[in-house]
Scaffold this motif. Structure first.
Motif, short mmCIF file in Angstrom:
data_model
loop_
_atom_site.label_atom_id
_atom_site.label_comp_id
_atom_site.label_asym_id
_atom_site.label_seq_id
_atom_site.Cartn_x
_atom_site.Cartn_y
_atom_site.Cartn_z
N ILE A 97 99.97 6.62 38.45
CA ILE A 97 101.14 6.79 39.33
C ILE A 97 101.84 5.45 39.45
O ILE A 97 101.20 4.46 39.84
CB ILE A 97 100.73 7.27 40.73
CG1 ILE A 97 99.70 8.42 40.64
CG2 ILE A 97 101.95 7.66 41.54
CD1 ILE A 97 100.23 9.70 40.12
N THR A 156 98.73 15.10 50.50
CA THR A 156 99.47 15.18 49.25
C THR A 156 100.95 14.80 49.40
O THR A 156 101.55 15.01 50.46
CB THR A 156 99.37 16.61 48.66
OG1 THR A 156 100.03 16.65 47.37
CG2 THR A 156 99.99 17.64 49.58
N GLU A 157 101.51 14.25 48.33
CA GLU A 157 102.91 13.80 48.31
C GLU A 157 103.67 14.60 47.26
O GLU A 157 103.85 14.15 46.13
CB GLU A 157 102.97 12.31 47.99
CG GLU A 157 102.19 11.45 48.98
CD GLU A 157 101.96 10.03 48.49
OE1 GLU A 157 101.62 9.18 49.32
OE2 GLU A 157 102.10 9.78 47.28
N GLY A 160 107.65 14.02 44.41
CA GLY A 160 108.02 12.66 44.04
C GLY A 160 108.47 11.87 45.25
O GLY A 160 108.10 12.16 46.38
N THR A 161 109.29 10.84 45.00
CA THR A 161 109.81 10.01 46.07
C THR A 161 111.28 10.35 46.32
O THR A 161 111.86 11.18 45.62
CB THR A 161 109.68 8.52 45.72
OG1 THR A 161 110.56 8.22 44.62
CG2 THR A 161 108.25 8.18 45.31
N SER A 165 111.79 11.71 40.93
CA SER A 165 110.98 12.92 40.96
C SER A 165 109.90 12.85 39.89
O SER A 165 110.12 12.29 38.80
CB SER A 165 111.87 14.15 40.72
OG SER A 165 112.82 14.29 41.75
N ASN A 166 108.76 13.42 40.20
CA ASN A 166 107.69 13.49 39.20
C ASN A 166 108.13 14.36 38.02
O ASN A 166 108.90 15.31 38.18
CB ASN A 166 106.43 14.10 39.82
CG ASN A 166 105.83 13.22 40.89
OD1 ASN A 166 105.92 12.00 40.83
ND2 ASN A 166 105.22 13.84 41.89
N TRP A 173 104.73 9.98 36.76
CA TRP A 173 104.41 10.25 38.15
C TRP A 173 104.84 9.11 39.06
O TRP A 173 104.64 7.93 38.73
CB TRP A 173 102.90 10.47 38.32
CG TRP A 173 102.36 11.56 37.45
CD1 TRP A 173 101.86 11.42 36.18
CD2 TRP A 173 102.29 12.95 37.76
NE1 TRP A 173 101.47 12.64 35.68
CE2 TRP A 173 101.72 13.60 36.63
CE3 TRP A 173 102.63 13.71 38.88
CZ2 TRP A 173 101.49 14.97 36.60
CZ3 TRP A 173 102.40 15.08 38.84
CH2 TRP A 173 101.84 15.70 37.72
N TYR A 174 105.44 9.48 40.18
CA TYR A 174 105.90 8.49 41.16
C TYR A 174 105.32 8.74 42.56
O TYR A 174 105.53 7.95 43.46
CB TYR A 174 107.43 8.49 41.22
CG TYR A 174 108.04 8.22 39.87
CD1 TYR A 174 108.14 6.92 39.38
CD2 TYR A 174 108.49 9.26 39.06
CE1 TYR A 174 108.68 6.66 38.13
CE2 TYR A 174 109.03 9.01 37.80
CZ TYR A 174 109.12 7.72 37.34
OH TYR A 174 109.64 7.47 36.09
N SER A 175 104.62 9.85 42.71
CA SER A 175 103.94 10.15 43.97
C SER A 175 102.64 10.88 43.65
O SER A 175 102.47 11.43 42.56
CB SER A 175 104.82 11.00 44.89
OG SER A 175 104.88 12.34 44.44
N ARG A 176 101.77 10.92 44.62
CA ARG A 176 100.45 11.52 44.42
C ARG A 176 100.48 12.99 44.86
O ARG A 176 100.06 13.33 45.97
CB ARG A 176 99.41 10.69 45.17
CG ARG A 176 99.23 9.32 44.54
CD ARG A 176 98.68 8.27 45.46
NE ARG A 176 99.63 7.91 46.52
CZ ARG A 176 99.48 6.86 47.32
NH1 ARG A 176 98.46 6.05 47.17
NH2 ARG A 176 100.37 6.61 48.26
N ASP A 177 101.02 13.80 43.98
CA ASP A 177 101.17 15.24 44.22
C ASP A 177 99.89 15.92 43.74
O ASP A 177 99.70 16.15 42.55
CB ASP A 177 102.39 15.75 43.44
CG ASP A 177 102.69 17.21 43.73
OD1 ASP A 177 101.77 17.95 44.12
OD2 ASP A 177 103.85 17.62 43.55
#
Length: 251
Positions: A97, A156-157, A160-161, A165-166, A173-177
């Motif tokens: 990430i 969970t995220e 994305g941010t 976006s993821n 990946w930019y967030s922990r989805d």
């Protein structure tokens, strides 16, 4: 005599405009005061949140919520709880990430931890710099034996941010989805949360854990004072205009 009706009409028109102005100003003042009160309430909520999170972070670690408790895990009640989990890291299902940390730009290393009951928890093992994203460059940290992870429970995220976006299809990946990562890596029975590992050193020094930033912006008092100040200014303007109109009529 012809001027009298005209003067009367002018005064009636002026009174109507003043009444409309006063009504609008009263509505504006009420709205500003309401916003100020809302910010005061938000201030109380934020201070309570900060106190609760600080208490959780420093509590003795407890076992991470098991499958039977997953449906009860919430952001308000559980995020930043100090937890532990034991199992085997599935290093072949690692996900990177993008991250910007106090150590610079690089990646969070997310790996599923397979528990004894067959369920899994995604573990944020920590940070690696860009030039060490390849697992082969940090092979000592690819632990194959059972481990006990201690860290902070995180929610969970999804998606994305705010900026990026993821893109699961391209593995960006930019967030922990949690759900999206588990689906991309074919991880079944995964907990709806992840765990940020603490600063316990990993073999070889990477990944670097314990970098969780716990910061809650708390500007509600400033916002409240701003709204109340605007309400006072609006009230002052209303008094000034009404007073001026009354003086003009007496004159």
């Amino acid at each position: 005599m012809a001027d009298v009706p005209s003067e009367k009409a002018r005064r009636q028109h002026g009174a109507a405009r003043l009444a409309i102005f006063c009504g609008l100003m009263v509505v504006l003042i009420a709205a500003l005061v309401s916003l100020g009160v809302w910010q005061v309430e938000r201030l109380s909520w934020k201070e309570d949140l900060i106190a609760r999170v600080d208490q959780r972070v420093h509590q003795v670690p407890v076992p991470a919520p098991a499958r039977a408790e997953w449906g009860q895990v919430t952001r308000g009640a559980d995020e930043y709880r100090h937890v532990t989990a034991e199992g085997i890291l599935q290093n072949d299902k690692e996900t990177l990430i993008y991250a910007s940390t106090t150590l610079g730009a690089g990646y969070w290393v997310i790996a599923p931890l397979k528990l004894a009951d067959g369920t899994s928890i995604l573990i944020n093992r920590g940070f690696v710099p860009t030039d060490r994203r390849d697992p082969a460059t940090r092979s000592k940290g690819q632990i194959a034996t059972p481990v006990k992870i201690t860290g902070l429970l995180r929610i969970t995220e999804p998606k994305g941010t705010l900026i990026r976006s993821n893109d699961p299809a391209d593995d960006r990946w930019y967030s922990r989805d949690v759900a999206a990562i588990a689906d991309r890596r074919h991880v079944a029975d995964v907990a709806p949360y992840f765990v940020d590992a603490d600063a316990t050193p990993n073999p070889g020094g990477l990944p670097v854990g314990g970098l969780t930033q716990i910061a809650f912006p708390n500007n509600h008092l400033v916002y409240a004072m701003t709204w109340f100040a605007l309400a006072i200014m609006a009230a002052g303007l209303l008094v000034f205009v009404v007073h001026g109109e009354m003086r003009a009529r007496r004159a």
